[in-house]
Motif scaffolding. Structure first.
Motif, short mmCIF file in Angstrom:
data_model
loop_
_atom_site.label_atom_id
_atom_site.label_comp_id
_atom_site.label_asym_id
_atom_site.label_seq_id
_atom_site.Cartn_x
_atom_site.Cartn_y
_atom_site.Cartn_z
N ASN A 1 0.95 -1.15 -0.17
CA ASN A 1 -0.04 0.04 -0.04
C ASN A 1 0.86 1.20 -0.16
O ASN A 1 1.61 1.51 0.82
CB ASN A 1 -0.90 0.05 1.28
N SER B 1 -0.34 -0.76 -4.50
CA SER B 1 -1.76 -0.55 -4.50
C SER B 1 -1.93 0.83 -3.79
O SER B 1 -1.55 1.13 -2.81
CB SER B 1 -2.50 -1.60 -3.72
N HIS C 1 -3.53 1.28 7.26
CA HIS C 1 -3.25 0.24 6.03
C HIS C 1 -1.94 -0.02 5.96
O HIS C 1 -1.59 -0.52 4.74
CB HIS C 1 -3.69 1.07 4.93
#
Length: 322
Positions: free
Chosen positions: A7, A40, A98
């Motif tokens: 992430n 991502s 995250h």
């Protein structure tokens, strides 16, 4: 089970979203064409986040000697400082959940710029500011690799940034996340640190020694304290550019592992390629490629686990010009 997703936060305009004040974007081709295959992305536009429309009047940072404020450029009475600071605190805290491994911000932005943002004082503008959102991001997450979109055009900065992202992701995969810091164990730490010894030697030999001492005295730390201190030290060490001299020292160190296996001709070839890299006639990829070739013929467990030899997917082609 660990997540294999990497992430990375990003200013939404850099990802191509039309959220800028003029309804435009600042799409970065390297991000769009290369990095989206590997990461991502979590896009954020702080200005839209506090409710500003698209399009909207331009905003800027101003200084009245007491504070830095975020205001509308043509009407400074419209002050967005407090809403932006509140939003930034909440959004960064949300993003921290995250397991972010990096963040790409928009250069020169009064909200997202990480350095040299214009701050207006009376009749002049000094490039000495940091965007309000970027400042909160780097304050809450000082270990996080952060880079500006424009600086990604520099091959050295680009390679350094991507390698730090992959290192941090490996750290989380190997050692754990913040929520697991209390369960960190010596075996995982030693295994991770061992993989990055040559990488640290190339970037910052002094920090290589300090982090090694931390690992050696692991049991003297509270688990959470070790987790935060080691992660911060690791990421700070890797922000230093791997100089040609340091890289040469690492390559010569690796060369020593082959002294009993290589033929005289092979030794001369490896020494020549390392020397050609040292004087700038070859990229660092040349000796590394030759070393990988010799590793196939003469396997060595220690060298084969070193992330220095392959810090990220080869498809990114980041060492071609270094």
């Amino acid at each position: 089970m660990k997540s294999t997703t990497i992430n990375v936060g990003i200013s939404a305009c850099v990802l191509g979203e039309k959220v800028r004040f003029d309804s435009g974007h600042k799409l970065n081709r390297f991000v769009a064409n290369e990095l989206t295959r590997h990461f991502s992305f979590l896009p954020v536009c702080p200005e839209v986040g506090i409710g500003l429309p698209v399009p909207r009047p331009a905003i800027r940072l101003i200084s009245d000697q007491q504070r830095i404020a975020l205001v509308e450029a043509k009407n400074p009475d419209n002050d967005f400082t407090a809403p932006m600071q509140h939003y930034a605190r909440q959004k960064v805290a949300e993003l921290s959940q995250h397991a972010l491994c990096g963040y790409i911000v928009c250069a020169k932005s009064p909200t997202c710029g990480m350095e040299r943002v214009k701050v207006y004082k009376h009749n002049r503008a000094d490039k000495e500011g940091v965007g309000l959102f970027a400042r909160e991001l780097m304050t809450q997450m000082p270990w996080l690799p952060v880079e500006e979109d424009g600086r990604l055009n520099d091959p050295y900065l680009r390679e350094n940034f991507v390698s730090r992202i992959y290192c941090l992701h490996d750290f989380y995969q190997s050692v754990g996340y913040e929520t697991e810091a209390s369960k960190i164990n010596a075996a995982d730490v030693v295994a991770f640190h061992s993989r990055y010894k040559l990488t640290l030697m190339a970037h910052n030999p002094r920090m290589y020694k300090q982090l090694g001492q931390m690992v050696a005295t692991f049991r003297d730390y509270e688990p959470e304290r070790f987790f935060y201190d080691y992660r911060l030290g690791l990421m700070q060490a890797l922000t230093y550019r791997a100089s040609r001299n340091n890289q040469t020292n690492v390559l010569m160190h690796i060369q020593g592992y082959f002294k009993r296996m290589l033929s005289r001709q092979e030794k001369q070839e490896l020494a020549r390629v390392i020397q050609d890299y040292r004087i700038g006639e070859l990229p660092v990829l040349a000796p590394i490629t030759l070393i990988k070739h010799y590793l196939q013929a003469y396997p060595n467990n220690y060298l084969q686990q070193q992330r220095y030899l392959e810090p990220y997917p080869q498809a990114l082609r980041l060492r071609y010009n270094l």
